[in-house]
Each structure stands twice: as structure tokens, then as C-alpha cells.
Write a protein that holds these residues in place. Structure first.
Motif, PDB file in Angstrom:
ATOM      1  N   ILE A  62     117.491 -53.005  72.175  1.00  0.00           N
ATOM      2  CA  ILE A  62     116.505 -53.865  72.853  1.00  0.00           C
ATOM      3  C   ILE A  62     115.091 -53.327  72.632  1.00  0.00           C
ATOM      4  CG2 ILE A  62     115.655 -54.650  75.100  1.00  0.00           C
ATOM      5  CD1 ILE A  62     118.616 -54.609  76.075  1.00  0.00           C
ATOM      6  N   LYS A  63     114.915 -52.042  72.971  1.00  0.00           N
ATOM      7  CA  LYS A  63     113.550 -51.487  72.967  1.00  0.00           C
ATOM      8  C   LYS A  63     112.912 -51.442  71.585  1.00  0.00           C
ATOM      9  CE  LYS A  63     113.765 -48.854  77.243  1.00  0.00           C
ATOM     10  NZ  LYS A  63     113.749 -47.536  77.898  1.00  0.00           N
ATOM     11  N   THR A  64     113.728 -51.461  70.553  1.00  0.00           N
ATOM     12  CA  THR A  64     113.183 -51.385  69.193  1.00  0.00           C
ATOM     13  C   THR A  64     113.203 -52.739  68.485  1.00  0.00           C
ATOM     14  OG1 THR A  64     115.371 -50.800  68.337  1.00  0.00           O
ATOM     15  CG2 THR A  64     113.900 -48.967  68.930  1.00  0.00           C
ATOM     16  N   MET A  65     113.598 -53.810  69.192  1.00  0.00           N
ATOM     17  CA  MET A  65     113.690 -55.128  68.548  1.00  0.00           C
ATOM     18  C   MET A  65     112.300 -55.633  68.160  1.00  0.00           C
ATOM     19  SD  MET A  65     115.401 -58.662  70.033  1.00  0.00           S
ATOM     20  CE  MET A  65     116.830 -57.821  70.705  1.00  0.00           C
ATOM     21  N   PRO A  66     112.063 -55.845  66.850  1.00  0.00           N
ATOM     22  CA  PRO A  66     110.722 -56.269  66.426  1.00  0.00           C
ATOM     23  C   PRO A  66     110.363 -57.656  66.984  1.00  0.00           C
ATOM     24  CG  PRO A  66     112.268 -56.273  64.565  1.00  0.00           C
ATOM     25  CD  PRO A  66     113.001 -55.692  65.727  1.00  0.00           C
ATOM     26  N   ASN A  67     109.081 -57.919  67.122  1.00  0.00           N
ATOM     27  CA  ASN A  67     108.515 -59.173  67.652  1.00  0.00           C
ATOM     28  C   ASN A  67     108.794 -59.354  69.148  1.00  0.00           C
ATOM     29  OD1 ASN A  67     107.598 -59.939  65.075  1.00  0.00           O
ATOM     30  ND2 ASN A  67     109.639 -60.704  64.592  1.00  0.00           N
ATOM     31  N   TYR A  68     110.031 -59.143  69.561  1.00  0.00           N
ATOM     32  CA  TYR A  68     110.392 -59.426  70.954  1.00  0.00           C
ATOM     33  C   TYR A  68     110.040 -58.271  71.907  1.00  0.00           C
ATOM     34  CZ  TYR A  68     112.810 -63.687  69.632  1.00  0.00           C
ATOM     35  OH  TYR A  68     113.101 -64.947  69.182  1.00  0.00           O
ATOM     36  N   PHE A  69     110.397 -57.022  71.528  1.00  0.00           N
ATOM     37  CA  PHE A  69     110.265 -55.932  72.503  1.00  0.00           C
ATOM     38  C   PHE A  69     109.546 -54.681  72.000  1.00  0.00           C
ATOM     39  CE2 PHE A  69     113.946 -58.405  74.015  1.00  0.00           C
ATOM     40  CZ  PHE A  69     113.536 -58.657  75.313  1.00  0.00           C
ATOM     41  N   SER A  70     109.536 -54.458  70.673  1.00  0.00           N
ATOM     42  CA  SER A  70     109.057 -53.157  70.185  1.00  0.00           C
ATOM     43  C   SER A  70     107.571 -52.923  70.457  1.00  0.00           C
ATOM     44  CB  SER A  70     109.353 -53.011  68.686  1.00  0.00           C
ATOM     45  OG  SER A  70     108.647 -53.986  67.955  1.00  0.00           O
ATOM     46  N   ASP A  71     106.796 -53.985  70.616  1.00  0.00           N
ATOM     47  CA  ASP A  71     105.356 -53.826  70.869  1.00  0.00           C
ATOM     48  C   ASP A  71     105.023 -53.701  72.356  1.00  0.00           C
ATOM     49  OD1 ASP A  71     104.879 -53.990  68.181  1.00  0.00           O
ATOM     50  OD2 ASP A  71     104.424 -56.137  68.216  1.00  0.00           O
ATOM     51  N   TYR A  72     106.040 -53.623  73.201  1.00  0.00           N
ATOM     52  CA  TYR A  72     105.827 -53.621  74.656  1.00  0.00           C
ATOM     53  C   TYR A  72     106.495 -52.410  75.296  1.00  0.00           C
ATOM     54  CZ  TYR A  72     104.750 -58.543  73.850  1.00  0.00           C
ATOM     55  OH  TYR A  72     104.203 -59.720  73.396  1.00  0.00           O
ATOM     56  N   ASP A  73     106.000 -52.020  76.458  1.00  0.00           N
ATOM     57  CA  ASP A  73     106.747 -51.088  77.299  1.00  0.00           C
ATOM     58  C   ASP A  73     107.840 -51.899  77.971  1.00  0.00           C
ATOM     59  OD1 ASP A  73     105.144 -48.987  76.569  1.00  0.00           O
ATOM     60  OD2 ASP A  73     103.790 -49.209  78.282  1.00  0.00           O
ATOM     61  N   THR A  74     109.078 -51.584  77.612  1.00  0.00           N
ATOM     62  CA  THR A  74     110.221 -52.387  78.042  1.00  0.00           C
ATOM     63  C   THR A  74     111.143 -51.557  78.931  1.00  0.00           C
ATOM     64  OG1 THR A  74     110.127 -53.683  76.003  1.00  0.00           O
ATOM     65  CG2 THR A  74     112.219 -53.709  77.216  1.00  0.00           C
ATOM     66  N   THR A  75     111.532 -52.133  80.047  1.00  0.00           N
ATOM     67  CA  THR A  75     112.488 -51.485  80.952  1.00  0.00           C
ATOM     68  C   THR A  75     113.810 -52.234  80.865  1.00  0.00           C
ATOM     69  OG1 THR A  75     110.615 -51.236  82.442  1.00  0.00           O
ATOM     70  CG2 THR A  75     112.781 -50.663  83.324  1.00  0.00           C
ATOM     71  N   VAL A  76     114.917 -51.486  80.783  1.00  0.00           N
ATOM     72  CA  VAL A  76     116.239 -52.123  80.718  1.00  0.00           C
ATOM     73  C   VAL A  76     117.058 -51.689  81.932  1.00  0.00           C
ATOM     74  CG1 VAL A  76     118.354 -52.416  79.377  1.00  0.00           C
ATOM     75  CG2 VAL A  76     116.143 -52.142  78.199  1.00  0.00           C
ATOM     76  N   ASN A  77     117.533 -52.673  82.702  1.00  0.00           N
ATOM     77  CA  ASN A  77     118.383 -52.396  83.869  1.00  0.00           C
ATOM     78  C   ASN A  77     119.756 -53.010  83.620  1.00  0.00           C
ATOM     79  OD1 ASN A  77     116.091 -51.533  85.820  1.00  0.00           O
ATOM     80  ND2 ASN A  77     115.427 -53.518  85.040  1.00  0.00           N
ATOM     81  N   PHE A  78     120.808 -52.179  83.719  1.00  0.00           N
ATOM     82  CA  PHE A  78     122.158 -52.720  83.580  1.00  0.00           C
ATOM     83  C   PHE A  78     122.682 -53.060  84.967  1.00  0.00           C
ATOM     84  CE2 PHE A  78     121.567 -50.114  79.777  1.00  0.00           C
ATOM     85  CZ  PHE A  78     121.815 -51.080  78.812  1.00  0.00           C
ATOM     86  N   ILE A  79     123.111 -54.290  85.139  1.00  0.00           N
ATOM     87  CA  ILE A  79     123.583 -54.740  86.454  1.00  0.00           C
ATOM     88  C   ILE A  79     124.880 -55.535  86.280  1.00  0.00           C
ATOM     89  CG2 ILE A  79     121.264 -54.796  87.466  1.00  0.00           C
ATOM     90  CD1 ILE A  79     121.275 -57.819  87.125  1.00  0.00           C
ATOM     91  N   SER A  80     125.504 -55.835  87.416  1.00  0.00           N
ATOM     92  CA  SER A  80     126.749 -56.605  87.371  1.00  0.00           C
ATOM     93  C   SER A  80     126.438 -58.096  87.249  1.00  0.00           C
ATOM     94  CB  SER A  80     127.547 -56.359  88.651  1.00  0.00           C
ATOM     95  OG  SER A  80     126.841 -56.937  89.737  1.00  0.00           O
ATOM     96  N   GLU A  81     127.426 -58.849  86.799  1.00  0.00           N
ATOM     97  CA  GLU A  81     127.270 -60.301  86.699  1.00  0.00           C
ATOM     98  C   GLU A  81     126.939 -60.896  88.081  1.00  0.00           C
ATOM     99  OE1 GLU A  81     128.964 -62.373  83.634  1.00  0.00           O
ATOM    100  OE2 GLU A  81     127.304 -63.628  84.300  1.00  0.00           O
TER     101      GLU A  81
END
Lengths: 328, 328
Positions: free
Chosen positions: A218-237
Motif C-alpha cells: 500500500i505505502k509504496t503504491m505509485p500515484n495512489y499512496f507513495s507520494d503521501y504519508d499513509t497510515t494503514v489500520n487492519f481491522i475486522s469486517e
């Protein structure tokens, strides 16, 4: 003057249009057109009909404005010119770079059919565009800033869901407070992509998926996320459904300008939206512009128009006298 | 298309118009008209002329739009209808309750002269009115809130100066932060006058004046101060000149609405201004609407109009193609 409305496409936006019609006494929903089997589509308005989109031409004399609620990628580039031949239409085409081409295609057909078409209605493009235009016309010396959020980006949420091992996901775009404050101060900062917005992801993993690998992807995905400070939270459905099922959005359009003989005085114009429901707000602007499309056509106008071409009074159900007395 | 501008009245607003013209390449200041001896009035624009207002009719073919920079109490009710006979005109008439009467008077003369007149241009009435109209058209279910400030109220400052023993004074109107936050939360609070704004006074006393008596007289003054929490600060003339000689203003227009089948989603639209110079901002809107008046008249239109009647694209010097490509 009452306006009879048809809706083509019954997703979130189409349902939002249906809700907005209920709030406006001069609007009536006549029919919803769908590509699905009409028997499988149930709508909220008891007095309206569900029809197959192939039958749309039978409704030419029973509908004043058709609201096109398809997507901008593939639906609207075909649908808006096609239906502008037969109906006054309003759409929310939002692929900014392709607006000139879409405008030309729609204009040709709307003129041929003697109908009014209003394209790219909503908030961006739409109300944000209007505010950019007004602010630039009033303050020709200055800088424009647009911030989006806090809100759900459908495109970024889709990008998360395409990653292997991701079962479901939502992505929020969040404007950076310190950047907003810098702009409001009138200092006209130059802001990088990273300085303006952060991205927050809520991700539900497939069983056994590798969280570390997915977070990195996610954090390294070009165009979508790599140019941003991105936080990833894993949660339940369950948590995703309970806390992240809404479609909020919003944002800020700021013009930081200067006036005076030597541009010595700072002048800041700010427009902002805080929306619990992005599609319902877009739908509400579509209905206001449907009113305008109907009136303009009744006055003898035709062709393609945008929010830039519509005098504000055409959006209101109130008369000029009442508007001047109550709102000016 | 270039627009030749005349200014009638050369106070703060007239000077602001002159400055705004300098920022717009398609605008040219031709002449400033004054009731004073023209020899005593010096303007900033070297290429423009200062004339007596009695000579204005000699300029009929040399000026495209006349900008009327007099006051709303006595000047504009006479001047705008009078000059609309001979010129396209724009004014900033701001006595809200008398707008319908002013509109009717101006409309009659503008039609007789085949000219376009745009009245009540500025920010309130003006841009604030526009935002009320757009927001009400989009969100018919909801409440409107307008806050003013932080800024100098000319009327309240004048009221202070009329008190015996006051040598000079400035009054700031200040919106109450907690009220603004309550409105932004979407709770649709009912707010009293006192809850919305506070008033802060900076007063220079005449020698030997009774400060306690004056403070009491201010705080109990009906209409102006008695309904507000008012702070009175006594300062020296030097301090007033050094720290309170500007004319800042601004404010907030907020529509707190709801959408959805059962009005279940909150939607907040906010427009705000933070102005270092109130008259220069008003002047800048006058110039944008002068461009519209000239174009509309060139297209064959006439009569009185307000900001509600003008399609946004008319305010910009850019073509429709460029606006769609760059700002939509």
C-alpha cells in the motif's frame, strides 16, 4: 412551474437524486431507468415507475429533465450525448481533463435536439469550480488552493481492494491542518502533495494474508499512496461495517489574494463543504441544476452548458422578487 | 473586449475601484467624477482625468460602465437611477430592506436608457447573498447562519464618536467562536444576538472626559450595544492611529442542511471572507460585475440586475473554453 424528472442509473447517486426530489415541492420523479431487469429494482417513490433503459424514448413527452447517474469513466461519455438528443439532461461528469471533449460532444447533440444539457454538476467539478471562478474574477492577483476531505476516496478504496490478500477496505483522504492554516494566513505557501493531504486506510485481511507485505505494498503504491504519508489500520469486517460504512466527503477551496495600489492588503476567500453523504450532496446539486435546465429550455435556449453559464437565480424555486427581498 | 470605466465618488471605495482596475488588463480608468473642485482631488492613475460630476453627460460615449461609489443612505438612491439613464452602472447599495424599492427605480431608468444596471454588488449584499442562494437551492432543508467580523463596523464607530467626550473611536464586531463551532457541528442551534457576536470598542477621550460615564453610555446604548457583550478600551490617539487605522472585515455564511429519504445526513456549506481592506474587496467585486454589465449590454440586454441574475462566466476575462479547461 413543476419539473418532471427521470433518472437513468439507480446506484448511490440515483437514490440520492430520488431523495432530493422529495425535498423539492416543484419536482416530481416520474420514472427510473435501469439496465437491469426492472422487476428486480425497487425504488422508494411509490408514484414513480421503474423501466428498462431501452424504453427511454417512449418517455420523451412525459419527462422534462433526465438526470444521468452513471459513471464518468464509460457511462456518461456515451449516455450524455445520446440522451441530449431527446431530453434536457444534467450529468455529474467529473473527469476534469476530458471536460472540453465531453462538452463538445454533448453540445452538438443538445443543439440538434433543441435541448439544454448541463454537464459536470456536483461539487468538484461543480460548486468548487464556481468558487474558483468567482474568487479569481474578484481577486485576479493571488493563488488558488484546493484541499479534499476528510472523506472516502472511492478510487483509493478500490485500489486497496485490488491488492492480493485484502478482503475489504476504505480509504480516507485527510487535509493537513497546518497546511490549511498556512494558506489561511495569507502567506501563499508552495505546498507539495505530501504537505497537503494524508491518507488513512482501514483494511480487512483475507484469512492468512501477510499484513506486513500488504502494508508495504500500500505505502509504496505509485500515484495512489507513495507520494503521501499513509497510515494503514487492519481491522475486522465487523468493525469496517460498523464504523466505516458511510460515504462522507468534503473539502476546501481557498483563494489567497491581494488588493491595493501596491497589492498591500491580503484578502482571503474560503469555501468549504463537510458532507455526511457525498452522493446525496452531488444529487442535490443535480436537482437544482435540473430546475435551471428546464427553465432555460422553456425560455428557448439549447446546447451544452456548465455551472459557469447558469445565472444563480435559475437554481431557486423562488421568484426574483422574493429572492431580492429575502436573500440579497 | 476592453472596458472603459468611470468612477463617481472618490472616497475609500472609489480609490479601491481605481486600484482594482490596475489589476485587470481589460479595464481602463477614464475619469473620476467628484462633487468637490476637481483641482483639489488628486488620483493615482496618471492617464485618467478628474472632472466635476456636473460634466458627466459629456462622457456618455467615452465610458462603458460607470461605477457609483457614493453612500447607500442618501447618494445611491438618487444617483443610480439618474445615471442608469445614460450609462451602464454598477453600485454597492447595501440597505437590505430598501433593495426592492431601489431595484424598481433603477430598472425603470436603465430600461429607458437601454443600459444595464447591476445593484447591491459587494460582499453583503453580494457574495454572501450569492452563497445564501446557492446553498438554499442545493439544500432546501436546513438553516442559514451569517456571522460578521472580525472587522470594523463604520456605523458603530460613528455611534461611539457621537458620544459627548469621545474624541475618536473604532468598533470591532467579533463572531463568537463557540457559536461558530456549534453551527459547524450541524446541531442547528437557535442563537440570540448576544450569543453570536461580541463588540470591542477602542475609544480616545477628550481631555477631562468622564470615562466611567462614557463606558456606561456605550454599554447601554440601544440597538448598537445593549444587546451585546461589549468591551470598552480607552487608548491614546497615537495608539488608535498606530493599531486601529485599517478597515478589515469579513464573516461567515453557513448553511446547515440535511439530505436523505428521512433527512438523516448532515451537510454543511460554509463560505467565509477574511479581508484586510473591506472597501478594496467591495471595489474588486464592483469591477468584476462591471465587466459583466458591459458584456450583457453589448449582447443587447438592459434593465436592473443583481448578482443573482448574472451567470458566473460573465465575471471573468477568460473565454468559456479556457474557463472549462482550467477552472471546472
Amino acid at each position: 412551474m413543476s419539473t418532471r424528472i427521470g433518472i437513468i442509473g439507480y446506484g448511490n447517486l440515483g437514490r440520492g437524486v430520488e431523495c432530493s426530489i422529495r425535498q423539492n415541492d416543484d419536482m416530481e420523479l416520474v420514472a427510473v431507468f435501469t439496465r437491469r431487469d426492472p422487476a428486480t429494482v425497487s425504488i422508494l417513490t411509490e408514484t414513480a415507475t421503474v423501466c428498462h433503459v431501452d424504453d427511454v424514448q417512449n418517455w420523451k413527452d412525459k419527462i422534462d429533465v433526465m438526470i444521468l447517474c452513471g459513471g464518468s469513466a464509460t457511462d456518461l461519455p456515451e449516455q450524455t450525448p445520446e440522451y441530449a438528443k431527446y431530453f434536457n439532461v444534467v450529468d455529474s461528469f467529473d473527469t476534469h481533463a476530458r471536460i472540453p471533449e465531453h462538452f463538445a460532444n454533448v453540445d452538438e447533440q443538445a443543439k440538434a435536439g433543441n435541448n439544454v444539457a448541463i454537464i459536470s454538476v456536483g461539487w468538484d467539478p461543480g460548486m468548487f469550480s464556481l468558487n474558483r471562478l468567482y474568487a479569481n474574477a474578484i481577486l485576479p492577483q493571488g493563488s488558488d488552493y484546493t484541499f479534499w476531505g476528510k472523506g472516502v476516496s472511492q478510487g483509493h478504496s478500490d485500489a486497496l481492494r485490488r491488492i492480493e490478500g485484502v478482503k475489504n477496505a476504505k480509504q480516507y483522504t485527510i487535509p493537513v491542518d497546518s497546511a490549511l492554516e498556512a494558506v489561511r494566513s495569507g502567506s501563499n505557501p508552495e505546498l507539495t502533495t505530501r504537505q497537503k493531504h494524508t491518507r488513512e486506510c482501514f483494511v480487512v485481511l483475507e484469512e492468512g494474508a501477510d499484513a506486513a507485505r500488504i502494508e508495504n505494498e500500500i505505502k509504496t503504491m505509485p500515484n495512489y499512496f507513495s507520494d503521501y504519508d499513509t497510515t494503514v489500520n487492519f481491522i475486522s469486517e465487523e468493525e469496517l461495517m460498523a464504523n466505516h460504512s458511510g460515504i462522507p466527503h468534503g473539502g476546501f477551496v481557498i483563494r489567497s489574494g491581494a488588493t491595493g495600489w501596491e497589492n498591500e492588503n491580503k484578502q482571503i476567500i474560503e469555501y468549504s463543504l463537510k458532507l455526511d453523504s457525498n452522493p446525496e450532496f452531488t444529487a442535490s446539486t443535480l436537482i437544482a441544476y435540473a430546475r435551471a435546465a428546464h427553465r432555460l429550455n422553456t425560455e428557448g435556449q439549447n446546447g451544452c452548458k456548465t455551472v459557469f453559464d447558469i445565472a444563480p437565480a435559475y437554481l431557486s424555486a423562488k421568484s426574483g422578487d422574493v429572492l431580492r427581498a429575502e436573500m440579497l
